[in-house]
Every structure is written in structure tokens, then in C-alpha cells.
Design a protein around this motif. Sequence first.
Motif, mmCIF file in Angstrom:
data_model
loop_
_atom_site.group_PDB
_atom_site.id
_atom_site.type_symbol
_atom_site.label_atom_id
_atom_site.label_comp_id
_atom_site.label_asym_id
_atom_site.label_seq_id
_atom_site.Cartn_x
_atom_site.Cartn_y
_atom_site.Cartn_z
ATOM 1 N N PRO A 1 38.275 -1.323 27.754
ATOM 2 C CA PRO A 1 38.036 -1.058 29.165
ATOM 3 C C PRO A 1 37.908 0.278 29.551
ATOM 4 N N ALA A 2 37.580 1.380 29.033
ATOM 5 C CA ALA A 2 36.630 2.747 29.046
ATOM 6 C C ALA A 2 35.072 2.391 29.194
ATOM 7 N N GLY A 3 34.727 1.542 27.959
ATOM 8 C CA GLY A 3 33.435 1.334 27.912
ATOM 9 C C GLY A 3 33.205 0.712 28.578
ATOM 10 N N ILE A 4 33.440 -0.515 29.156
ATOM 11 C CA ILE A 4 33.472 -1.967 29.741
ATOM 12 C C ILE A 4 32.965 -1.014 31.493
ATOM 13 N N TYR A 5 34.306 0.281 32.097
ATOM 14 C CA TYR A 5 33.922 0.939 32.776
ATOM 15 C C TYR A 5 32.813 1.494 33.150
ATOM 16 N N LEU A 6 32.200 2.485 31.570
ATOM 17 C CA LEU A 6 31.199 3.567 31.285
ATOM 18 C C LEU A 6 29.753 1.740 31.673
ATOM 19 N N ALA A 7 30.060 1.223 31.546
ATOM 20 C CA ALA A 7 28.851 0.474 30.716
ATOM 21 C C ALA A 7 28.638 0.033 32.009
ATOM 22 N N MET A 8 29.679 -0.632 33.234
ATOM 23 C CA MET A 8 29.170 -0.658 35.326
ATOM 24 C C MET A 8 28.730 0.621 35.750
ATOM 25 N N GLN A 9 29.286 1.936 35.717
ATOM 26 C CA GLN A 9 29.163 2.551 35.638
ATOM 27 C C GLN A 9 28.656 4.182 35.672
ATOM 28 N N LEU A 10 26.805 3.923 34.400
ATOM 29 C CA LEU A 10 26.744 4.849 33.594
ATOM 30 C C LEU A 10 25.832 5.315 34.603
ATOM 31 N N ARG A 11 25.211 6.073 34.994
ATOM 32 C CA ARG A 11 24.314 7.420 35.792
ATOM 33 C C ARG A 11 24.803 7.014 37.752
ATOM 34 N N GLN A 12 25.947 6.510 37.501
ATOM 35 C CA GLN A 12 26.603 6.606 38.771
ATOM 36 C C GLN A 12 26.979 7.127 39.124
ATOM 37 N N PRO A 13 27.385 7.272 40.514
ATOM 38 C CA PRO A 13 28.063 8.548 41.551
ATOM 39 C C PRO A 13 29.830 8.326 40.640
ATOM 40 N N GLY A 14 29.376 7.029 40.131
ATOM 41 C CA GLY A 14 31.306 6.901 39.460
ATOM 42 C C GLY A 14 31.729 6.884 38.679
ATOM 43 N N VAL B 1 37.192 -3.545 47.685
ATOM 44 C CA VAL B 1 37.454 -4.934 46.463
ATOM 45 C C VAL B 1 36.134 -4.705 45.992
ATOM 46 N N ILE B 2 35.029 -5.242 46.180
ATOM 47 C CA ILE B 2 33.776 -5.066 45.821
ATOM 48 C C ILE B 2 33.419 -4.463 44.964
ATOM 49 N N SER B 3 33.381 -3.229 45.803
ATOM 50 C CA SER B 3 32.562 -1.960 46.013
ATOM 51 C C SER B 3 32.587 -1.892 44.273
ATOM 52 N N PRO B 4 31.059 -0.726 43.604
ATOM 53 C CA PRO B 4 30.943 -0.811 42.344
ATOM 54 C C PRO B 4 32.614 -0.307 41.767
ATOM 55 N N VAL B 5 32.571 0.906 41.934
ATOM 56 C CA VAL B 5 33.599 1.710 41.797
ATOM 57 C C VAL B 5 35.137 0.450 41.021
ATOM 58 N N GLY B 6 35.552 -0.241 42.500
ATOM 59 C CA GLY B 6 36.257 -1.294 42.580
ATOM 60 C C GLY B 6 36.327 -2.234 41.070
ATOM 61 N N MET B 7 35.020 -3.009 41.282
ATOM 62 C CA MET B 7 34.511 -3.880 40.525
ATOM 63 C C MET B 7 35.188 -3.264 39.365
ATOM 64 N N GLY C 1 37.787 -2.861 34.089
ATOM 65 C CA GLY C 1 38.527 -2.957 32.917
ATOM 66 C C GLY C 1 39.944 -3.138 32.933
ATOM 67 N N LEU C 2 40.506 -3.296 34.162
ATOM 68 C CA LEU C 2 42.134 -3.599 33.481
ATOM 69 C C LEU C 2 42.270 -4.778 33.491
ATOM 70 N N LEU C 3 41.247 -5.910 33.949
ATOM 71 C CA LEU C 3 41.930 -7.716 33.961
ATOM 72 C C LEU C 3 40.943 -7.684 32.372
#
Length: 447
Positions: free
Chosen positions: A127-140, A339-345, A350-352
Amino acid sequence: MIDSHDSQPSLFPREPIHAVTGPLNRFLHVEAASGIVLLLCAMTALILANSPAADSYLGFWKTYVGFSWGEYELKHSLKHWINDALMAVFFFVIGLEVKREIVLGELRTLRRATLPVAAALGGMLIPAGIYLAMQLRQPGQQGWGIPMATDIAFVVGALAVLGRRIPSSLRVILLSIAIVDDIGAILVIAFGYTETVHTNWLVAGVIGIGLVVVMQRLGVRSIGMYTLIGAGIWVAFHESGIHATIAGVALGLLTPARPYLAKGVGGNFMERASDMLHGGEWDEMTHRAERIRQYQWATRETISPLEYLIFVLHPWVAFFIMPVFALANAGIPFEVADVISPVGMAVIVGLLLGKPLGILLASWLALQTKMAEFPAGMGWRHLVGGGFLAGVGFTMALFISGLAFTDAGLLRSAKVGVVFGSFAAAVVGMVILGTGKSEPETAARAE
């Protein structure tokens, strides 16, 4: 109050109040009930935060409370006190439960611990890896620790609802995974979300922990003394910059897991007390209050401080601290865009998806390499459903969200992601597990 577990309640006087306190006491020691209370508080917070009363409701938690002593001042909002002080007690109980599992429970031997430890590690890293892949170098990006958590209260509640549809071995595995998850969350908080450390205060906290160890070696048994020293350690960690809840974890891990009196000693002591009481000497005896104090001490010391404190503190944590935390932190005014914001998604995915995927992948590797074996009565369907239930990250995920983000928009999106991701994971997990046969039917079919 009459003990609800006493086998001879007729020996004690019955009072009208016992008609209320008896059932209440039993309810407070049913773990599944805490998940229901927590869910109701979370729903209440969400409704109020998105109602016309939102400003008053959210403003209440910003009320400043504290004290000053000379030049030193300790004043914070109610929400800060809940997240740093009350949650330190929550983490203290987590420390107790972690030590119990390591010393006495499912994690005490390598063979029994391999599968839940492997599953939990996969359920944190993926889950941490998926989150980082979706938010790498992003504000979140800083929120990578949010989808790693599992909320043990909700998991226990869901398992209770499913009842005999699931094997008892799955309960053991999921609770062990949750314990290992808690250890991971503690490390994430300590090393991932600590920015500035004030060395002097940290040294003071370490000295306080050392003092606790010395007191244990000297045989100090007073809970009051340890509570006083523990409060000082909490202040030191709070001021050091390391999150104050780490103090609670440290004290929990230091709590003895073995009783002070050897097996049989307490029984012999109480047998002598019984002979004295039944022999008629009690009415003529002096210093009876002192004797009663000795009997109380003997009965208390026949179980370990760890077991006693878990029993005493569990109702307070489950039915007060966690619900109050939910009321203060789950009140999120949100829109569909959150809900559909980058951080929210990223949190939802990551959880689901990340949690069950990580648990299944790590478990498969542990089983393929013969490092672990499938518990009796379990199948892959159970592990899949359990993996989704582990995606309910609510309490710990909300807590880490508050540490990860100071920006109000990012924090709101993260919390919305936690709520929606946890809800979806719970529904999917319960549907998968609820469609199977009950445990007796499964056992009969296997035989």
C-alpha cells in the motif's frame, strides 16, 4: 460492584444499581461492541461536519485548554490533547498487546509468527508503494504511511458479525496481522513523521524510561508511582519533537508480562486468610485494614501487571478514547471532488487494493518457500476476505493523516480517502467471507 463473571453472585448483596452496572460491565468487555460504537461516532462526526452546525462543531475541538507553571506553558486545543495525550494511552495499550503476543501469544515462536508477520509486512509495503507511485514528487507524497494501517476495533467488530461463517484460525491471523501493523505504524510515526528533535527533552524522556527500569529491578509495584513517572516521560517526549504517543508504546513494552507471585503462592496466602476468617479470629483481630490491604495485594499480584492493565484500560480505550478521537478527527466537511482528488484516490487504492494484494502476495511467498503453513480450517478465500478487512485503516490512518499533512486541503482529502477506502474494504471483505459455509459445515466437509 458485583463481578459479572462471578460464579456465585448470591454470596454478594444485590443492589438496585446492579441491574444496570452488571449488563453494562459485560457490554464494555465485549470487543465487538467497540467497533459498533466507533462506527456510530465516526458517522456522527461526518454528519455534523457537513450540517448547518458544522462551524460550531468543528470550532469546539479548537478550544484551547492547558496550564502554565512559571515560564513553562502547556496549552493546546482539545483536538491536540486528544491526539497527543489520550492517544498516548491508546498506544500504551497497543504496547501491552504487542508484548503479550510476543511473550505469550501467536508471535512467541518463529513457526507460528511467520505467516502473520509476512502478511503484515506485505500489507504495509505494497500500500505504501502504491501510494508513493501515485503521489511521487506531488504535494501529497508525505502521506505514504496512511494506507499502511489496520484498525483492530473495526476488524474485531466485522469478525463478530460474521460469527461462525469464518474459521477461528482466521481471527488469530487477522489479529496477529493487526498487532504487527501496529508495530509498523509505531516505527512509521517515530522515524517517518518526526522532523525536529530537541535533544535535552529527549534525554529527559530516556532518563525517565531508565528510571522505570530501575524501579522494576528494585521491586516497586505501585501503579500510582509508575503513572506519575509515565506522565513526566510523556511531557518530555511531547516537548522533544518525537510524537508523545511513542512514550506510551515504550511504557507498554516495559510492563512485566509475568505475575509477581509464583503459581500457588497467592492461593496459599488466601487459604490462610480464609482459615482465619472462618476460625472466628477476625472479630478480635487488630489492624484489620492492614490485613485487607495485604489480601488485596496478594490477589492483584497473582496475575501479571500486563494482563491486569489490559483488562482495566481496554474499556476506557475502546469506549471512550477511540470514540472521542473519531468525533474529533472524522468530522470532515467534504465534497465529491475530495473523493476523486489525487491524495484521496491514492489512499483509497492503497487501502482497498494495496492491503489485500500485499497480504496475499507475501503470504503466497511464505507458503511457497515452506517458511509458513496454512492454519487448519483456512483457505485462500478466507485470506482474500481477511486481506480486504485489513484494509479498514480508520483510527490509525486518520491519526497518521494528521501527522503527515499540515495543509488543510491535503489533510481533508486524505481523511476522506481513509473513510471511503475503509468503508469499501469492509464491505468487500465481509461479502467475500459471508458467502461461505459456517465453520462446523466447513469442518464436516473437510472430514
